[in-house]
Design a protein around this motif. Structure first.
Motif, short mmCIF file in Angstrom:
data_model
loop_
_atom_site.label_atom_id
_atom_site.label_comp_id
_atom_site.label_asym_id
_atom_site.label_seq_id
_atom_site.Cartn_x
_atom_site.Cartn_y
_atom_site.Cartn_z
N VAL A 66 50.71 15.20 -5.00
CA VAL A 66 50.01 16.21 -4.80
C VAL A 66 50.38 16.04 -3.43
CG1 VAL A 66 47.47 16.24 -4.01
CG2 VAL A 66 47.56 15.58 -5.99
N ASN A 67 50.82 15.09 -3.01
CA ASN A 67 50.81 15.35 -0.50
C ASN A 67 52.19 13.92 -0.58
OD1 ASN A 67 51.14 15.52 1.94
ND2 ASN A 67 48.95 14.36 2.20
N PRO A 68 53.13 14.69 -0.55
CA PRO A 68 54.24 13.93 -0.24
C PRO A 68 54.62 13.71 1.07
CG PRO A 68 54.94 16.53 -1.34
CD PRO A 68 53.63 16.12 -1.09
N ASP A 69 53.75 13.32 2.06
CA ASP A 69 53.65 13.31 3.30
C ASP A 69 52.80 12.52 3.59
OD1 ASP A 69 56.03 15.22 4.15
OD2 ASP A 69 54.48 16.99 4.62
N CYS A 70 51.84 12.34 2.28
CA CYS A 70 50.53 11.11 2.53
C CYS A 70 51.32 9.37 2.81
CB CYS A 70 49.73 10.80 1.97
SG CYS A 70 48.46 10.41 2.02
#
Length: 315
Positions: A185-189
């Protein structure tokens, strides 16, 4: 991925308007709380979620209580973590909650909490019980280890190493599953994990033997390890965090970050000691720390510690 350097409090409580003047750039809070996300956005802080994994109300969900070595449900009080990991319906609920939160919000980080087998380590005298020996867990272990064992006694006397490895692989596998869901969903999380704060040899290897947290096997899933350095609660000295950091090279994979969470009950000694460590913490969380920032002197102590840690990391 590049892991940001984050400093700030964990928990509820209003922060002063000038909170960023004290080196704070993040806040950790329980669950996908809309008000907390809004407060972080208003103060331009990274919103970091503590996501509950394997902890539940056993009075409400008695089927989740792990089975002990005596074949009975484990002893537990108000404070306990770890559920029977054969309860697939409950695991599905955990996954649904995680996905729903990730789709509704965009956190800077998710810290997986209670990512362990059953027990409680925030105490000076832990009640360490072997678990989880329900029929399904035993069958799963036998398949994993390719052995034939029917009772807890057979497992603990004949296959103790295999049993520990099985549990550690189980926790690591679920951690990787959750991490992949988050990153999809959010690769940078940032994906963090709250860890039992014991070194691998303490309490007869309870870090892996009881809690099934294996630093190397978790490394594929976890960007930042956060041991719970709660000195007073655990009967430790204020220098525990510094000591832990200086031991960590012996068991934490070199490519992973360590970020301590310290308890406001131990402030400021535990923070100033940790800030002086030759092995710096990759940022700091301060449990129940929000009220401290309303005292300018205490807030300035935090700022000076942030500066000391940041300088040490640049060396």
């Amino acid at each position: 991925m590049s892991v940001p350097l984050l400093f700030g409090p964990y928990g509820s409580g209003q922060l002063p308007a000038n909170i960023k003047d004290y080196g704070v750039n993040a806040r950790w809070f329980h669950g996908f709380n809309e008000e907390s996300f809004a407060a972080c956005a208003e103060q331009k802080l990274e919103a970091c979620v503590e996501f509950k994994t394997f902890r539940a109300d056993f009075e409400e969900h008695p089927k989740l209580i792990p089975i002990g070595a005596d074949g009975k449900p484990i002893r537990y009080g108000r404070l306990v973590q770890g559920i029977c990991l054969s309860q697939k319906d409950y695991l599905a609920e955990i996954e649904e909650q995680l996905l729903a939160g990730m789709k509704q919000f965009k956190p800077g980080g998710i810290w997986l909490d209670y990512l362990t087998y059953a027990g409680w380590f925030e105490t000076s005298q832990p009640d360490l019980q072997e678990s989880c020996f329900c029929r399904d867990c035993i069958a799963d272990f036998c398949d994993f280890a390719d052995v034939d064992a029917r009772t807890p006694k057979e497992i603990l006397t004949g296959y103790p190493e295999e049993w520990t490895n099985y549990k550690c692989r189980k926790i690591a596998g679920l951690a990787l599953h959750y991490s992949k869901l988050i990153k999809a969903v959010n690769p940078d999380c940032v994906v963090g994990a709250y860890m039992c704060p014991w070194t691998p040899d303490e309490f007869n290897g309870a870090l892996t033997r009881i809690f099934a947290q294996h630093y190397e096997w978790l490394a594929e899933a976890i960007d930042v390890y956060t041991p719970l350095i709660y000195c007073s609660k655990s009967g430790r000295s204020p220098g525990w965090g510094r000591w832990w950091l200086e031991q960590s090279a012996g068991f934490v994979p070199a490519q992973r970050k360590v970020q301590l969470i310290l308890d406001a009950l131990d402030y400021p000694e535990s923070l100033t000691d940790a800030a002086a460590s030759e092995v710096p913490s990759w940022g700091i969380q301060l449990f129940a720390g929000a009220p401290l920032f309303h005292d300018p002197e205490k807030a300035l102590t935090f700022k000076r510690s942030v500066e000391a840690i940041s300088e040490a990391l640049q060396k």
